[in-house]
Design a protein around this motif. Structure first.
Motif, short mmCIF file in Angstrom:
data_model
loop_
_atom_site.label_atom_id
_atom_site.label_comp_id
_atom_site.label_asym_id
_atom_site.label_seq_id
_atom_site.Cartn_x
_atom_site.Cartn_y
_atom_site.Cartn_z
N GLY A 31 5.32 -48.40 -31.84
CA GLY A 31 5.69 -47.06 -32.26
C GLY A 31 7.19 -46.91 -32.43
O GLY A 31 7.66 -46.29 -33.39
N VAL A 32 7.94 -47.47 -31.50
CA VAL A 32 9.40 -47.41 -31.61
C VAL A 32 9.88 -48.16 -32.85
O VAL A 32 10.80 -47.71 -33.55
N ALA A 33 9.26 -49.31 -33.12
CA ALA A 33 9.65 -50.09 -34.30
C ALA A 33 9.37 -49.30 -35.58
O ALA A 33 10.22 -49.25 -36.48
N ILE A 37 12.25 -47.98 -38.14
CA ILE A 37 12.28 -48.34 -39.57
C ILE A 37 12.34 -47.09 -40.43
O ILE A 37 13.12 -47.01 -41.40
N ALA A 38 11.52 -46.09 -40.09
CA ALA A 38 11.54 -44.85 -40.87
C ALA A 38 12.90 -44.17 -40.78
O ALA A 38 13.46 -43.69 -41.78
N LEU A 39 13.44 -44.11 -39.56
CA LEU A 39 14.75 -43.47 -39.38
C LEU A 39 15.86 -44.24 -40.08
O LEU A 39 16.76 -43.66 -40.69
N SER A 59 17.98 -50.19 -38.92
CA SER A 59 16.70 -50.06 -38.23
C SER A 59 16.65 -50.93 -36.99
O SER A 59 16.14 -50.51 -35.94
N ALA A 60 17.18 -52.15 -37.08
CA ALA A 60 17.19 -53.04 -35.92
C ALA A 60 18.05 -52.48 -34.80
O ALA A 60 17.66 -52.51 -33.62
#
Length: 358
Positions: A31-33, A37-39, A59-60
């Protein structure tokens, strides 16, 4: 006499508090990943960043920061540090895999339409470089012969050198051999090509041939074989050697019958990886093999072609759409060949592993 009183620590566990600490759910990293990525994509769009690489790096970074902050809030700082280290490993793995997958997928997209039966069974003899047609059969033959000759020369020498260093090497000579092996490991391929060109072609007067290229490839292959074989021989337990000596078996026969069979899986794997390493070398081949548009099955007489040089010629010299297509097709075949060697090496290593019982 008054009853004894016991003091209760202020940090004692309240009644009803669970013994186990709070933990994030299993789906939390995924979920965090996804959220990172979306953010990251949103930040890239709002900030006007055109490079998708920048979006990925943002994102990373967000994934690392949010993972640590969330774990510290729920699980505590100690567990958060562990999750942060795990997240760094995953991010590094993804950053390493994405370029490799991108290269493989792009090569397949560009070369899959070219690779067929005619492409694999025809040469460039009589084919206009600016037109369609032609194939890599002559380059395949040259690569297989040159790499095969280099392996026949480098593998035995590298194996015997490693046996000397592990089983017999003591004193100044062993240290000197180890030093030069380390130096040869970092020698650029063009230096090996210049050495063979100066010695074999200019000083001794031999003509361009596939064998000349094989000599340079053998120089590049030998230190890899020595190092990998040396490490495999060091992993053989000394108890096996001592048991053989206790039975009165000579040292040379112990090496031949006990040590080498025990390490043969790792040795074979090292040799296969060394073969994969020299298959894509271009600089020595350009100087020593010289290239040819026709099929030359004799590596000891006359110029030959090879896959790396064929790719360079079609892309840089021909310099048109037909040349680009042939270059991508040859690159796809070369990648498939190297991948096949690596898969064979892994299969041999697994087959000869102690768990397999061989």
């Amino acid at each position: 006499m008054s009853a004894a009183t016991t003091s209760v620590p202020s940090d004692a566990r309240p009644v009803g508090r669970p013994l186990t600490a709070n933990r994030l759910p299993k789906w939390a990293p995924a979920g965090v990943a996804a959220g990172s990525i979306a953010l990251g994509c949103g930040i890239g769009l709002v900030g006007g960043l055109e490079s998708k690489l920048q979006w990925g790096l943002i994102s990373a970074a967000l994934f690392l920061i949010i993972s640590y902050a969330l774990a510290a809030q729920v699980e505590g700082r100690r567990q958060a540090k562990d999750r942060f280290a795990t997240s760094v490993v995953w991010v590094a793995f993804i950053l390493a895999v994405i370029p490799l997958l991108s290269l493989t997928v792009y090569t397949i997209q560009q070369g899959a339409d070219v690779v067929d039966g005619d492409f694999l069974t025809h040469s460039m003899m009589g084919v206009r470089s600016a037109g369609p047609g032609g194939g890599i059969y002559h380059a395949l033959i040259g690569t297989l012969e040159q790499v095969g000759l280099a392996t026949l020369m480098a593998a035995p020498i590298g194996l015997l050198t490693a046996v000397y260093l592990v089983e017999y090497g003591r004193g100044t000579l062993a240290k000197a051999v180890t030093f030069f092996v380390d130096v040869m490991t970092g020698v650029p391929s063009i230096v090996a090509g210049l050495f063979i060109l100066s010695l074999w072609n200019i000083a001794l007067g031999f003509n361009y041939s596939g064998f000349s290229g094989s000599l340079a490839l053998a120089i590049l292959m030998m230190p890899v074989v020595v190092r990998s074989t040396e490490e495999m021989l060091k992993l053989v337990p000394n108890e096996l050697r001592e048991a053989s000596y206790a039975l009165g078996v000579p040292k040379w026969k112990t090496i031949l019958r006990v040590v080498l069979p025990t390490a043969i899986g790792g040795i074979t794997t090292g040799v296969m990886l060394a073969v994969a390493r020299i298959t894509g070398e271009t600089a020595p081949v350009m100087m020593l093999v010289f290239g040819a548009a026709y099929i030359n099955n004799n590596p000891f007489d006359g110029p030959q072609q090879s896959l790396p040089m064929y790719i360079w010629q079609q892309y840089a010299v021909v310099n048109n759409d037909f040349g680009y297509a042939r270059a991508w097709g040859a690159a796809l075949v070369l990648i498939a060949f190297v991948m096949g060697l690596n898969l064979i090496a892994r299969g041999i290593a697994r087959w000869r592993s102690p768990k397999a019982g061989h």
